[in-house]
Design a protein around this motif. Structure first.
Motif, PDB file in Angstrom:
ATOM      1  N   GLU A  81      40.963  44.018  33.693  1.00 37.94           N
ATOM      2  CA  GLU A  81      39.607  43.500  33.910  1.00 37.94           C
ATOM      3  C   GLU A  81      39.627  42.546  35.096  1.00 37.94           C
ATOM      4  N   GLN A  82      38.481  42.429  35.737  1.00 42.02           N
ATOM      5  CA  GLN A  82      38.383  41.476  36.852  1.00 42.02           C
ATOM      6  C   GLN A  82      36.961  40.938  36.942  1.00 42.02           C
ATOM      7  N   LYS A 108      46.221  44.435  21.501  1.00 36.71           N
ATOM      8  CA  LYS A 108      45.292  45.568  21.554  1.00 36.71           C
ATOM      9  C   LYS A 108      45.886  46.818  20.912  1.00 36.71           C
ATOM     10  N   SER A 110      47.850  49.388  21.294  1.00 31.75           N
ATOM     11  CA  SER A 110      48.676  50.168  22.226  1.00 31.75           C
ATOM     12  C   SER A 110      49.267  49.300  23.338  1.00 31.75           C
ATOM     13  N   ILE A 116      43.850  35.640  32.476  1.00 27.98           N
ATOM     14  CA  ILE A 116      44.235  34.565  33.401  1.00 27.98           C
ATOM     15  C   ILE A 116      42.985  34.064  34.127  1.00 27.98           C
ATOM     16  N   VAL A 136      45.462  41.615  32.541  1.00 26.71           N
ATOM     17  CA  VAL A 136      46.376  42.751  32.718  1.00 26.71           C
ATOM     18  C   VAL A 136      46.684  43.327  31.340  1.00 26.71           C
ATOM     19  N   ASP A 182      49.056  43.496  47.895  1.00 27.27           N
ATOM     20  CA  ASP A 182      49.623  43.985  46.634  1.00 27.27           C
ATOM     21  C   ASP A 182      50.536  45.181  46.928  1.00 27.27           C
ATOM     22  N   LEU A 186      53.667  51.055  42.204  1.00 31.17           N
ATOM     23  CA  LEU A 186      52.836  51.953  41.383  1.00 31.17           C
ATOM     24  C   LEU A 186      51.813  52.692  42.250  1.00 31.17           C
ATOM     25  N   HIS A 187      51.488  52.103  43.413  1.00 29.88           N
ATOM     26  CA  HIS A 187      50.444  52.650  44.278  1.00 29.88           C
ATOM     27  C   HIS A 187      50.994  53.397  45.494  1.00 29.88           C
ATOM     28  N   LEU A 203      45.543  54.446  42.566  1.00 32.11           N
ATOM     29  CA  LEU A 203      44.887  53.470  43.454  1.00 32.11           C
ATOM     30  C   LEU A 203      44.909  52.079  42.801  1.00 32.11           C
ATOM     31  N   HIS A 204      45.025  51.042  43.610  1.00 35.38           N
ATOM     32  CA  HIS A 204      44.934  49.675  43.101  1.00 35.38           C
ATOM     33  C   HIS A 204      43.574  49.494  42.412  1.00 35.38           C
ATOM     34  N   ARG A 234      35.606  46.303  33.927  1.00 34.40           N
ATOM     35  CA  ARG A 234      36.846  46.677  33.225  1.00 34.40           C
ATOM     36  C   ARG A 234      37.366  48.005  33.768  1.00 34.40           C
ATOM     37  N   PHE A 235      38.648  48.052  34.102  1.00 34.47           N
ATOM     38  CA  PHE A 235      39.251  49.289  34.614  1.00 34.47           C
ATOM     39  C   PHE A 235      39.561  50.188  33.424  1.00 34.47           C
ATOM     40  N   LYS A 237      39.930  53.808  33.417  1.00 34.65           N
ATOM     41  CA  LYS A 237      40.805  54.971  33.674  1.00 34.65           C
ATOM     42  C   LYS A 237      41.372  54.833  35.084  1.00 34.65           C
ATOM     43  N   PRO A 238      42.570  55.382  35.308  1.00 33.12           N
ATOM     44  CA  PRO A 238      43.142  55.305  36.658  1.00 33.12           C
ATOM     45  C   PRO A 238      42.372  56.165  37.671  1.00 33.12           C
TER      46      PRO A 238
END
Ligand SMILES: CCCCCCC[C@@H](O)CC(=O)SCCNC(=O)CCNC(=O)[C@H](O)C(C)(C)COP(=O)(O)OP(=O)(O)OC[C@H]1O[C@@H](n2cnc3c(N)ncnc32)[C@H](O)[C@@H]1OP(=O)(O)O
Length: 281
Positions: A81-82, A108, A110, A116, A136, A182, A186-187, A203-204, A234-235, A237-238
């Motif tokens: 989330e951001q 959560k 899983s 933060i 995160v 960043d 992973l990206h 993607l970031h 909220r993110f 899905k990738p």
């Protein structure tokens, strides 16, 4: 030790970060701005003053937490989330002093959700500039018997969106975006991405967030960063570089707030529960 559950309330040391005009131009390119947005991508176009995309605030306000989050496989961590509030428009070049605090560790099932909060003030005047709230999700670190955290009552309005904005991301979008700071493999690294369970580098989250922020800025705030007060989402899905993003936006009657969500071409929602706030023109 896997995840450190004693992190809540731990405040990091004040962290100074400065940025230059080149940093904000590079960031704008990284989130898809181009020749149509010269105020954000150039500093010397006739009759155009350089402005900063509001979502750059999240990068400006990043600061280390007081302790490491724990000893887990970093490939299992995703941005969840951001949110940020921007107290005034960011200058093209600037310097902030930021303090970052871990505000929650939620179970959560899983995974574990670590939240933060960062507060950034102008390093010279001390004026409060940015409040940023991030979380995160660390996959596989749930099930420790902690609380699940607060619920959110976000619901899609029962009407067609007031605006839909579609942007294509580039195949090499993440390679460009990572130059803004960043460098998480992973990206960019197929081997690391495979270890995290992805077919290829993703993607970031903050790149998707930046594309979405541009859509909100142009569709609702008349392309004026001074009007952009806050944004959260909220993110869910990738996103893979090269995919198309469509931002659906529902604006309140007075134009002061909006709800939004961002989806891929196949309808998969990737940035959900979006809220934004704007100052009057
Ligand atoms: C300091 C800030 C900077 C951080 C920078 C980090 C470094 C960066 O380089 C990393 C990145 O950019 S990663 C890319 C961006 N992020 C993503 O792509 C993640 C997309 N989301 C997912 O894959 C899943 O939602 C996933 C995996 C997150 C969860 O999926 P599932 O395990 O299937 O969980 P699900 O069954 O759907 O839900 C279980 C509970 O978790 C809550 N939840 C789900 N997604 C969440 C999310 N994104 N944020 C917060 N909570 C979330 C669900 O609501 C549910 O909880 P509850 O039952 O209490 O409601």
């Amino acid at each position: 030790m896997p995840l450190d559950h004693g992190l809540i309330g731990v405040e990091g040391p004040p962290h100074e970060r400065s940025w230059t005009s080149a940093d904000t131009l590079l960031y704008a390119l990284g989130v898809g701005a181009g020749t149509e947005e010269l105020a954000f991508t150039t500093e010397n176009s006739a009759g155009v003053r350089q402005r900063v995309l509001p979502t750059f605030a999240v990068l400006a306000a990043q600061a280390p937490t007081g302790r490491r989050l724990g000893d887990f496989d970093p490939a299992m961590l995703v941005h969840a989330e951001q949110a940020f509030e921007l107290h005034r428009e960011l200058p093209a070049a600037g310097r902030v002093r930021t303090t970052s605090t871990v505000t929650g560790v939620h179970d959560k099932g899983s995974g574990a959700l670590v939240t933060i909060e960062a507060r950034a003030a102008d390093a010279e005047s001390g004026e409060s500039l940015i409040t940023s709230r991030s979380s995160v999700f660390i996959r596989g670190e749930g099930g420790f018997g902690g609380d699940r955290g607060p619920r959110d009552d976000w619901a899609e309005p029962g009407r067609a969106p007031d605006h839909t904005v579609t942007y294509e991301t580039r195949q090499d979008q993440a390679l460009l975006y990572r130059l803004s700071g960043d460098r998480n493999p992973l990206h960019s690294d197929p081997v690391f991405a495979a270890r995290a369970g992805f077919d290829r580098p993703i993607l970031h989250g903050l790149c998707t967030y930046g594309f979405t922020g541009r859509a909100l800025l142009h569709a609702v705030a008349g392309s004026d960063p001074a009007r952009f007060a806050a944004m959260s989402g909220r993110f869910s899905k990738p996103v893979y570089p090269g995919e198309t993003l469509t931002v659906s936006i529902w604006v309140s009657g007075d134009g002061a707030t909006a709800l939004f969500r961002t989806a891929k071409e196949d309808g998969t929602v990737v940035l959900d529960r979006g809220r934004a706030a704007f100052r009057p023109a």
